[in-house]
Design a protein around this motif. Structure first.
Motif, PDB file in Angstrom:
ATOM      1  N   VAL A 108      91.133-144.771 -98.071  1.00 12.97           N
ATOM      2  CA  VAL A 108      89.997-144.787 -97.155  1.00 12.97           C
ATOM      3  C   VAL A 108      90.081-143.596 -96.208  1.00 12.97           C
ATOM      4  CG1 VAL A 108      88.846-146.076 -95.310  1.00 12.97           C
ATOM      5  CG2 VAL A 108      89.860-147.303 -97.223  1.00 12.97           C
ATOM      6  N   CYS A 109      88.907-143.024 -95.892  1.00  9.89           N
ATOM      7  CA  CYS A 109      88.850-142.007 -94.837  1.00  9.89           C
ATOM      8  C   CYS A 109      87.650-142.292 -93.948  1.00  9.89           C
ATOM      9  CB  CYS A 109      88.783-140.600 -95.414  1.00  9.89           C
ATOM     10  SG  CYS A 109      87.237-140.200 -96.240  1.00  9.89           S
ATOM     11  N   THR A 110      87.676-141.737 -92.745  1.00  7.23           N
ATOM     12  CA  THR A 110      86.614-141.981 -91.769  1.00  7.23           C
ATOM     13  C   THR A 110      85.839-140.705 -91.468  1.00  7.23           C
ATOM     14  OG1 THR A 110      88.069-141.505 -89.886  1.00  7.23           O
ATOM     15  CG2 THR A 110      87.952-143.802 -90.647  1.00  7.23           C
ATOM     16  N   LEU A 111      84.559-140.899 -91.140  1.00  9.66           N
ATOM     17  CA  LEU A 111      83.729-139.839 -90.569  1.00  9.66           C
ATOM     18  C   LEU A 111      83.111-140.419 -89.298  1.00  9.66           C
ATOM     19  CD1 LEU A 111      82.289-137.149 -90.463  1.00  9.66           C
ATOM     20  CD2 LEU A 111      80.575-138.050 -92.051  1.00  9.66           C
ATOM     21  N   PRO A 112      83.797-140.294 -88.159  1.00  8.12           N
ATOM     22  CA  PRO A 112      83.260-140.858 -86.911  1.00  8.12           C
ATOM     23  C   PRO A 112      81.944-140.184 -86.532  1.00  8.12           C
ATOM     24  CG  PRO A 112      85.602-140.363 -86.712  1.00  8.12           C
ATOM     25  CD  PRO A 112      85.130-139.712 -87.963  1.00  8.12           C
ATOM     26  N   LEU A 113      80.944-140.997 -86.173  1.00  7.87           N
ATOM     27  CA  LEU A 113      79.633-140.484 -85.779  1.00  7.87           C
ATOM     28  C   LEU A 113      79.420-140.550 -84.277  1.00  7.87           C
ATOM     29  CD1 LEU A 113      77.585-142.156 -88.648  1.00  7.87           C
ATOM     30  CD2 LEU A 113      78.645-139.887 -88.611  1.00  7.87           C
ATOM     31  N   SER A 114      80.045-141.517 -83.627  1.00  2.00           N
ATOM     32  CA  SER A 114      80.071-141.579 -82.160  1.00  2.00           C
ATOM     33  C   SER A 114      81.332-142.330 -81.771  1.00  2.00           C
ATOM     34  CB  SER A 114      78.830-142.278 -81.601  1.00  2.00           C
ATOM     35  OG  SER A 114      78.787-143.636 -81.982  1.00  2.00           O
ATOM     36  N   GLY A 115      81.913-141.961 -80.622  1.00  2.00           N
ATOM     37  CA  GLY A 115      83.180-142.553 -80.221  1.00  2.00           C
ATOM     38  C   GLY A 115      83.084-143.337 -78.931  1.00  2.00           C
ATOM     39  N   GLY A 116      84.216-143.879 -78.510  1.00  2.34           N
ATOM     40  CA  GLY A 116      84.265-144.718 -77.322  1.00  2.34           C
ATOM     41  C   GLY A 116      84.448-146.174 -77.709  1.00  2.34           C
ATOM     42  N   PRO A 117      84.498-147.076 -76.726  1.00  2.00           N
ATOM     43  CA  PRO A 117      84.716-148.498 -77.025  1.00  2.00           C
ATOM     44  C   PRO A 117      83.681-149.082 -77.998  1.00  2.00           C
ATOM     45  CG  PRO A 117      84.945-148.076 -74.672  1.00  2.00           C
ATOM     46  CD  PRO A 117      84.406-146.816 -75.284  1.00  2.00           C
ATOM     47  N   ASP A 118      82.445-148.561 -77.939  1.00  2.00           N
ATOM     48  CA  ASP A 118      81.382-148.985 -78.856  1.00  2.00           C
ATOM     49  C   ASP A 118      81.125-147.821 -79.797  1.00  2.00           C
ATOM     50  OD1 ASP A 118      80.904-151.344 -77.137  1.00  2.00           O
ATOM     51  OD2 ASP A 118      80.147-149.814 -75.773  1.00  2.00           O
ATOM     52  N   PHE A 119      81.770-147.844 -80.966  1.00  2.00           N
ATOM     53  CA  PHE A 119      81.689-146.664 -81.821  1.00  2.00           C
ATOM     54  C   PHE A 119      80.928-146.924 -83.113  1.00  2.00           C
ATOM     55  CE2 PHE A 119      86.010-148.413 -82.849  1.00  2.00           C
ATOM     56  CZ  PHE A 119      85.810-148.709 -84.195  1.00  2.00           C
ATOM     57  N   LEU A 120      80.618-145.822 -83.800  1.00  2.00           N
ATOM     58  CA  LEU A 120      79.898-145.866 -85.068  1.00  2.00           C
ATOM     59  C   LEU A 120      80.583-144.895 -86.025  1.00  2.00           C
ATOM     60  CD1 LEU A 120      77.316-147.016 -86.475  1.00  2.00           C
ATOM     61  CD2 LEU A 120      76.126-144.985 -85.653  1.00  2.00           C
ATOM     62  N   ILE A 121      80.927-145.384 -87.215  1.00  2.00           N
ATOM     63  CA  ILE A 121      81.695-144.588 -88.178  1.00  2.00           C
ATOM     64  C   ILE A 121      81.103-144.762 -89.573  1.00  2.00           C
ATOM     65  CG2 ILE A 121      83.963-144.226 -89.228  1.00  2.00           C
ATOM     66  CD1 ILE A 121      85.259-145.512 -86.886  1.00  2.00           C
ATOM     67  N   ALA A 122      81.076-143.676 -90.341  1.00  4.25           N
ATOM     68  CA  ALA A 122      80.885-143.785 -91.785  1.00  4.25           C
ATOM     69  C   ALA A 122      82.280-143.756 -92.406  1.00  4.25           C
ATOM     70  CB  ALA A 122      80.038-142.627 -92.312  1.00  4.25           C
ATOM     71  N   MET A 123      82.523-144.654 -93.357  1.00  4.79           N
ATOM     72  CA  MET A 123      83.825-144.707 -94.013  1.00  4.79           C
ATOM     73  C   MET A 123      83.625-144.598 -95.516  1.00  4.79           C
ATOM     74  SD  MET A 123      85.885-147.606 -91.814  1.00  4.79           S
ATOM     75  CE  MET A 123      87.470-147.083 -92.490  1.00  4.79           C
ATOM     76  N   PHE A 124      84.575-143.942 -96.170  1.00  6.08           N
ATOM     77  CA  PHE A 124      84.486-143.714 -97.602  1.00  6.08           C
ATOM     78  C   PHE A 124      85.792-144.130 -98.272  1.00  6.08           C
ATOM     79  CE2 PHE A 124      81.703-140.868 -95.345  1.00  6.08           C
ATOM     80  CZ  PHE A 124      80.505-141.068 -96.010  1.00  6.08           C
ATOM     81  N   GLY A 125      85.670-144.682 -99.464  1.00  9.23           N
ATOM     82  CA  GLY A 125      86.854-145.174-100.155  1.00  9.23           C
ATOM     83  C   GLY A 125      86.864-144.802-101.617  1.00  9.23           C
ATOM     84  N   ARG A 126      88.054-144.720-102.169  1.00  9.88           N
ATOM     85  CA  ARG A 126      88.221-144.461-103.597  1.00  9.88           C
ATOM     86  C   ARG A 126      89.537-145.066-104.066  1.00  9.88           C
ATOM     87  NH1 ARG A 126      88.841-137.921-103.087  1.00  9.88           N
ATOM     88  NH2 ARG A 126      91.039-137.768-102.498  1.00  9.88           N
ATOM     89  N   VAL A 127      89.785-144.961-105.337  1.00  9.33           N
ATOM     90  CA  VAL A 127      91.018-145.490-105.928  1.00  9.33           C
ATOM     91  C   VAL A 127      91.919-144.327-106.322  1.00  9.33           C
ATOM     92  CG1 VAL A 127      91.988-146.854-107.813  1.00  9.33           C
ATOM     93  CG2 VAL A 127      89.798-147.511-106.805  1.00  9.33           C
TER      94      VAL A 127
END
Length: 234
Positions: A108-127
């Motif tokens: 898994v890897c992350t692409l944070p879109l906004s940070g702080g206590p209330d955050f928004l992230i796109a995450m991607f996964g593979r095998v």
């Protein structure tokens, strides 16, 4: 903004493009507040119910996590789980087990879109192999584009608990049943109340949410985290 299949289709297409770019099998969007994390599975690329639009949501209690905690502190650096945990620790972690169980991926890897206590992230996964430097650098370069497209779907950091309207227990029950598509009469039968009493509760709910109809009330409640996401509801 009203949610629609067309808007979710755009987000789905964006996640598919980014997934192809970094060789991922799965792309999801993660919202979080200080107590909860909501994983939005958009599109049909993930095993599970549905095949388009918002096919499945997972609502989880917020817990300490080496991959997500830096985003909660405002750090928007893309990261891979195996690097943050260490290969051995990641292989035996509950987080990896959850990724395998829900999404069929073990990296898994992350692409944070906004940070702080209330955050928004796109995450991607593979095998298989971990995400490398080139993958993370490409994610960094396209962050703003992905954030703009995700914003089209109305997905944003969840409001903090203090910022959410306070519903009574009965109002919360009415709202939950309303989200299942029940009429006032049916809600009344389930709660042992008259339809008129249910309508009074609905009026108070509308006032607290700043809406004027049932659909808007349910959509606002989802966005505010007042009721479980659609497919997480019993």
């Amino acid at each position: 903004m009203a949610r629609s299949d067309e808007v979710y289709g755009r987000v789905d297409s964006m996640l598919d493009l980014v997934s192809d770019l970094v060789g991922a099998k799965v792309g999801v969007v993660v919202q979080a507040d200080p107590t909860h994390t909501v994983v939005h599975v958009i599109g049909g690329g993930v095993p599970g119910p549905g095949g388009g639009g918002l096919s499945r949501d997972l609502e989880l209690m917020r817990a300490s996590d080496l991959l997500l905690d830096p985003v909660g502190l405002g750090d928007l650096t893309p990261r891979s789980a195996e690097r943050e945990f260490g290969a051995e620790a990641w292989a035996s972690s509950s987080q990896r087990a959850g990724c395998l169980r829900h999404f069929g991926v073990d990296q898994v890897c992350t692409l944070p879109l906004s940070g702080g206590p209330d955050f928004l992230i796109a995450m991607f996964g593979r095998v298989g192999d971990d995400f490398g430097d080139a993958d993370l650098e490409q994610l960094e370069q396209i962050r703003e584009v992905v954030a703009d497209v995700v914003a089209l779907a109305g997905l944003r950091p969840l409001p903090t608990p203090d910022a959410r309207p306070r519903l009574t227990e009965r109002e919360a029950d009415v709202l939950r049943l309303l989200s299942h598509g029940h009429t006032c009469a049916r809600i009344g039968r389930q709660l042992g109340a008259s339809p008129r009493t249910v309508e009074v509760h609905l009026g108070r709910i509308y006032d607290k949410l700043g809406v004027h109809d049932r659909l808007s009330a349910v959509l606002a409640a989802y966005d505010l985290g007042l009721i479980p996401p659609r497919s997480a509801s019993p």
